[in-house]
Design a protein around this motif. Sequence first.
Motif, PDB file in Angstrom:
ATOM      1  N   HIS A  31       0.834  -1.205   0.000  1.00 14.07           N
ATOM      2  CA  HIS A  31       0.000   0.000   0.000  1.00 14.07           C
ATOM      3  C   HIS A  31       0.871   1.259   0.000  1.00 14.07           C
ATOM      4  O   HIS A  31       0.563   2.248  -0.684  1.00 14.07           O
ATOM      5  N   ARG A  32       1.972   1.210   0.756  1.00 16.44           N
ATOM      6  CA  ARG A  32       2.885   2.356   0.755  1.00 16.44           C
ATOM      7  C   ARG A  32       3.504   2.554  -0.625  1.00 16.44           C
ATOM      8  O   ARG A  32       3.649   3.677  -1.091  1.00 16.44           O
ATOM      9  N   CYS A  33       3.880   1.472  -1.287  1.00 14.51           N
ATOM     10  CA  CYS A  33       4.443   1.563  -2.649  1.00 14.51           C
ATOM     11  C   CYS A  33       3.418   2.115  -3.631  1.00 14.51           C
ATOM     12  O   CYS A  33       3.753   2.840  -4.571  1.00 14.51           O
ATOM     13  N   ALA A  34       2.153   1.751  -3.409  1.00 11.54           N
ATOM     14  CA  ALA A  34       1.094   2.155  -4.334  1.00 11.54           C
ATOM     15  C   ALA A  34       0.661   3.593  -4.132  1.00 11.54           C
ATOM     16  O   ALA A  34       0.015   4.171  -5.016  1.00 11.54           O
ATOM     17  N   THR A  35       1.003   4.193  -2.997  1.00 13.18           N
ATOM     18  CA  THR A  35       0.532   5.549  -2.717  1.00 13.18           C
ATOM     19  C   THR A  35       1.639   6.575  -2.562  1.00 13.18           C
ATOM     20  O   THR A  35       1.414   7.764  -2.789  1.00 13.18           O
ATOM     21  N   ALA A  36       2.825   6.128  -2.196  1.00 13.81           N
ATOM     22  CA  ALA A  36       3.892   7.103  -1.951  1.00 13.81           C
ATOM     23  C   ALA A  36       5.237   6.697  -2.534  1.00 13.81           C
ATOM     24  O   ALA A  36       6.041   7.549  -2.890  1.00 13.81           O
ATOM     25  N   GLY A  37       5.488   5.427  -2.635  1.00 14.32           N
ATOM     26  CA  GLY A  37       6.798   4.966  -3.069  1.00 14.32           C
ATOM     27  C   GLY A  37       6.974   5.005  -4.580  1.00 14.32           C
ATOM     28  O   GLY A  37       6.022   5.003  -5.336  1.00 14.32           O
ATOM     29  N   LYS A  38       8.267   5.061  -5.010  1.00 10.51           N
ATOM     30  CA  LYS A  38       8.560   5.036  -6.442  1.00 10.51           C
ATOM     31  C   LYS A  38       9.747   4.120  -6.707  1.00 10.51           C
ATOM     32  O   LYS A  38      10.602   4.410  -7.533  1.00 10.51           O
ATOM     33  N   SER A  39       9.770   2.983  -6.006  1.00  4.34           N
ATOM     34  CA  SER A  39      10.878   2.049  -6.153  1.00  4.34           C
ATOM     35  C   SER A  39      10.436   0.874  -7.019  1.00  4.34           C
ATOM     36  O   SER A  39       9.633   0.037  -6.598  1.00  4.34           O
ATOM     37  N   LEU A  40      10.963   0.806  -8.237  1.00  2.00           N
ATOM     38  CA  LEU A  40      10.593  -0.277  -9.143  1.00  2.00           C
ATOM     39  C   LEU A  40      11.100  -1.617  -8.608  1.00  2.00           C
ATOM     40  O   LEU A  40      10.385  -2.631  -8.689  1.00  2.00           O
ATOM     41  N   ALA A  41      12.310  -1.620  -8.037  1.00  6.76           N
ATOM     42  CA  ALA A  41      12.881  -2.878  -7.519  1.00  6.76           C
ATOM     43  C   ALA A  41      12.015  -3.442  -6.398  1.00  6.76           C
ATOM     44  O   ALA A  41      11.710  -4.652  -6.368  1.00  6.76           O
ATOM     45  N   THR A  42      11.582  -2.585  -5.475  1.00  6.25           N
ATOM     46  CA  THR A  42      10.733  -3.042  -4.364  1.00  6.25           C
ATOM     47  C   THR A  42       9.394  -3.542  -4.879  1.00  6.25           C
ATOM     48  O   THR A  42       8.873  -4.572  -4.420  1.00  6.25           O
ATOM     49  N   THR A  43       8.838  -2.802  -5.863  1.00  6.82           N
ATOM     50  CA  THR A  43       7.539  -3.200  -6.425  1.00  6.82           C
ATOM     51  C   THR A  43       7.634  -4.570  -7.085  1.00  6.82           C
ATOM     52  O   THR A  43       6.738  -5.422  -6.928  1.00  6.82           O
ATOM     53  N   GLU A  44       8.718  -4.821  -7.817  1.00  8.28           N
ATOM     54  CA  GLU A  44       8.884  -6.117  -8.483  1.00  8.28           C
ATOM     55  C   GLU A  44       9.024  -7.257  -7.459  1.00  8.28           C
ATOM     56  O   GLU A  44       8.494  -8.355  -7.660  1.00  8.28           O
ATOM     57  N   LYS A  45       9.746  -6.983  -6.338  1.00  3.92           N
ATOM     58  CA  LYS A  45       9.875  -8.009  -5.285  1.00  3.92           C
ATOM     59  C   LYS A  45       8.525  -8.325  -4.659  1.00  3.92           C
ATOM     60  O   LYS A  45       8.179  -9.492  -4.424  1.00  3.92           O
ATOM     61  N   TYR A  68       3.296   0.207  -9.876  1.00  2.00           N
ATOM     62  CA  TYR A  68       4.018   0.277 -11.154  1.00  2.00           C
ATOM     63  C   TYR A  68       3.779   1.622 -11.846  1.00  2.00           C
ATOM     64  O   TYR A  68       4.681   2.186 -12.474  1.00  2.00           O
ATOM     65  N   ALA A  69       2.554   2.127 -11.741  1.00  2.00           N
ATOM     66  CA  ALA A  69       2.238   3.417 -12.364  1.00  2.00           C
ATOM     67  C   ALA A  69       3.061   4.535 -11.739  1.00  2.00           C
ATOM     68  O   ALA A  69       3.588   5.410 -12.443  1.00  2.00           O
ATOM     69  N   LEU A  70       3.182   4.507 -10.398  1.00  2.00           N
ATOM     70  CA  LEU A  70       3.986   5.530  -9.730  1.00  2.00           C
ATOM     71  C   LEU A  70       5.448   5.460 -10.157  1.00  2.00           C
ATOM     72  O   LEU A  70       6.140   6.470 -10.211  1.00  2.00           O
ATOM     73  N   CYS A  71       5.918   4.257 -10.455  1.00  2.00           N
ATOM     74  CA  CYS A  71       7.299   4.082 -10.924  1.00  2.00           C
ATOM     75  C   CYS A  71       7.451   4.492 -12.387  1.00  2.00           C
ATOM     76  O   CYS A  71       8.577   4.536 -12.907  1.00  2.00           O
ATOM     77  N   GLY A  72       6.340   4.769 -13.056  1.00  2.00           N
ATOM     78  CA  GLY A  72       6.383   5.137 -14.473  1.00  2.00           C
ATOM     79  C   GLY A  72       6.636   3.971 -15.392  1.00  2.00           C
ATOM     80  O   GLY A  72       7.020   4.166 -16.558  1.00  2.00           O
ATOM     81  N   HIS A  73       6.409   2.733 -14.918  1.00  2.00           N
ATOM     82  CA  HIS A  73       6.639   1.548 -15.752  1.00  2.00           C
ATOM     83  C   HIS A  73       5.346   1.249 -16.513  1.00  2.00           C
ATOM     84  O   HIS A  73       4.489   0.487 -16.053  1.00  2.00           O
ATOM     85  N   LEU A  74       5.230   1.853 -17.670  1.00  2.00           N
ATOM     86  CA  LEU A  74       3.992   1.797 -18.446  1.00  2.00           C
ATOM     87  C   LEU A  74       3.579   0.382 -18.847  1.00  2.00           C
ATOM     88  O   LEU A  74       2.411   0.004 -18.667  1.00  2.00           O
ATOM     89  N   PRO A  75       4.484  -0.460 -19.377  1.00  2.00           N
ATOM     90  CA  PRO A  75       4.042  -1.797 -19.832  1.00  2.00           C
ATOM     91  C   PRO A  75       3.418  -2.641 -18.717  1.00  2.00           C
ATOM     92  O   PRO A  75       2.341  -3.212 -18.902  1.00  2.00           O
ATOM     93  N   TYR A  76       4.101  -2.715 -17.540  1.00  2.00           N
ATOM     94  CA  TYR A  76       3.579  -3.530 -16.448  1.00  2.00           C
ATOM     95  C   TYR A  76       2.274  -2.954 -15.903  1.00  2.00           C
ATOM     96  O   TYR A  76       1.305  -3.688 -15.652  1.00  2.00           O
ATOM     97  N   ALA A  77       2.261  -1.617 -15.695  1.00  2.00           N
ATOM     98  CA  ALA A  77       1.059  -0.990 -15.147  1.00  2.00           C
ATOM     99  C   ALA A  77      -0.125  -1.178 -16.099  1.00  2.00           C
ATOM    100  O   ALA A  77      -1.237  -1.514 -15.661  1.00  2.00           O
ATOM    101  N   ARG A  78       0.119  -1.002 -17.380  1.00  2.00           N
ATOM    102  CA  ARG A  78      -0.960  -1.125 -18.371  1.00  2.00           C
ATOM    103  C   ARG A  78      -1.488  -2.560 -18.424  1.00  2.00           C
ATOM    104  O   ARG A  78      -2.705  -2.788 -18.474  1.00  2.00           O
ATOM    105  N   LYS A  79      -0.576  -3.541 -18.379  1.00  2.00           N
ATOM    106  CA  LYS A  79      -0.988  -4.943 -18.451  1.00  2.00           C
ATOM    107  C   LYS A  79      -1.825  -5.336 -17.234  1.00  2.00           C
ATOM    108  O   LYS A  79      -2.899  -5.939 -17.363  1.00  2.00           O
TER     109      LYS A  79
END
Length: 675
Positions: A31-45, A68-79
């Motif tokens: 939830h913290r990653c989805a609302t405030a964090g921008k760590s792609l590595a943490t999100t993937e883990k 993923y959207a907060l990290c700006g990773h368009l392909p993963y977020a879109r999928k």
Amino acid sequence: MVAAAGRGPPLPRALSPVFSTAVSQYESLLHRCATAGKSLATTEKLHGRSITFGLISNYILSLLTSAYALCGHLPYARKLFDELPKKTAIACKSMIRMYAENGRPRDALHLFVETRACYSNTADEYTYPFVLRACRDLAMVEVGMVIHGLTIKSGSASATFVRNSLLAMYMSCGDREGASRVFAAMETKTAVSWNTMISGCFRNGSAKEALMVFDAMVESDADAIDSVTALSALPACGHLKDLQSGRRIHRLVESKGITKRIAVQNALIDMYVKCGEMDSARGVFDGMAERDVVTWTSVINGYISVGDTNGALEMFGLMQVEGVTPNEVTLASLTAMCAASRDLNLGKCLHGWTVRREVECDVNVETALIDMYAKCGRMNLSLRVFNTTSKKDTTPWSAIFSGYIHNKMAAEAIDLFKLMQREGTRPDEATWKSLLPAYAVEADMRRAMSIHGYLLRSGFVGKPDIITTLMDIYAKCGCLRYAHDLFDALPAKNRDIVAWSVIIAGYGKHGQGQLVLSLFDRMVESGVEPNEITFTSVLHACGHAGLVNDGLKLFEFMQRKSPEILRMDHYTCIVDLLGRAGRVEEAYAVIRSMGFEPSHAVWGALLGACAIHENVELGEVAAGWLFKLEPENTGNYVLMGNIYSAAGRFGAAEEMRRMMDGVGLIKAPANSVAA
């Protein structure tokens, strides 16, 4: 795999609390990653853990989508978003934000519209700014106004972040009034609010208003002034050449300790350069601990602006000694200097330097080289540079068109336009401004109507500058009816001094003096202030229509109300007007009253009048000056010889012919355009 994990054997009862605790911690971290964090590595883990734990619920997937959207990773977020069984508000908000921040404004607006009907809380004070950013990027001010209404309806409009976003949207879309209304309604103005207004006013052509906003900021919230404020206000000072305000801002930023930023120092140099204060600009430059290519280029431009070629070249050498490589802007500026001074040899040296450094293919450098060779009268070299360009960008085309017109090769410019059409390059407004004068020079009615039709089909005729140029073309072709129809079609707010001057000059050149005076009166009544070109056109028309008293009244008005606007052309027109009316002595008195040295055109107008009215005495005075100012002009000798012959002084007339022979002049033979 997810289904299989869900059907696995139940956990032992002893492990259930441990698992529940782990899942709870996992959900909290996600939830913290989805609302405030921008760590792609943490999100993937966390994504991997969700698969391991079999946690693939709609809620978890929406949190992963948001992360993923907060990290700006368009392909993963879109999928993940597309695979959500049920779209959630948090996922929608995050996707809107991601689209807006990653250059997908249309997708952001589409998603906002699609989800708003399903989720009433899709947008809030944290989401509306990104929706407004999408409107700003697409220049959709009407849509932005609708979003503005929604922010008011939802109660989000009072949030400072939303209001700042509204300011930016309106300013970016060119709606300065809309931005001003939002700004005036703000109870709390932050540094972002003030800076957005200052920079927005300047970008929208109101430098004076930008400085007024800055002054208001100093009075009400001086502590909010930061480096961005300086970077927003200093360009306005430079544009207005307002040195006093520029120095005041300099003192202010020094007192706040923000002049150490290289961007602020560069802005100060640029301001001083545009105000013509090279000593002050050099003072800032010499005091800098670090200098980048922008710093050096600004100082080089300063030396160019005051005509100091040696100073510019010295700085060009020094920057390389200090290890700073000149960029395309530096080279384009130096090449433009060569064009202005018509220094072909130096221009060729710079061209060679760009080739050795492999930067000659930059569009700015190409355009500057095309212009330089054209200004130096070497259209063959200009065309050679042009032929090496990709021809996809319109800027080199504009430069080569201007070059042809500068070298009185209008027909060649029009022929080259046909090549542009074959290449498939679409002209823009700047291209038309460079090309259309060629049609005015040619004054070919068939070609004029053809290009008018092309402009209609391509949608450019609605632009005031294009309409004004078409008016000039038709006037030069002698079709004043078409020119006037275009003028009448211009909205009153777009009838600027250029449009009025064109229609007045058109009628003036065709001897319709009374109509010219009527148009001039209409222009003044509409609130448009005449300039020196307008006055020249009206005086010229009065002279050719024999409206001596009207012309004299206008000239006296200029002497009384605007003496600083008087130019050589105005005196030439008034001398011609009096001379045509036979008032040669008065014409000579006007010349003697001039506050500057008369040109050959002024003396030529007097000599022409003396030839018409057989005034030998003043003819000799005028001819004496003309023989000094333009000794190789055969027309002056011929005119003076004719004056002597008309007065029966054939010996003096013969002397004029001997003078022509003495300087090796031959009268140009007459010719006819008739077939």
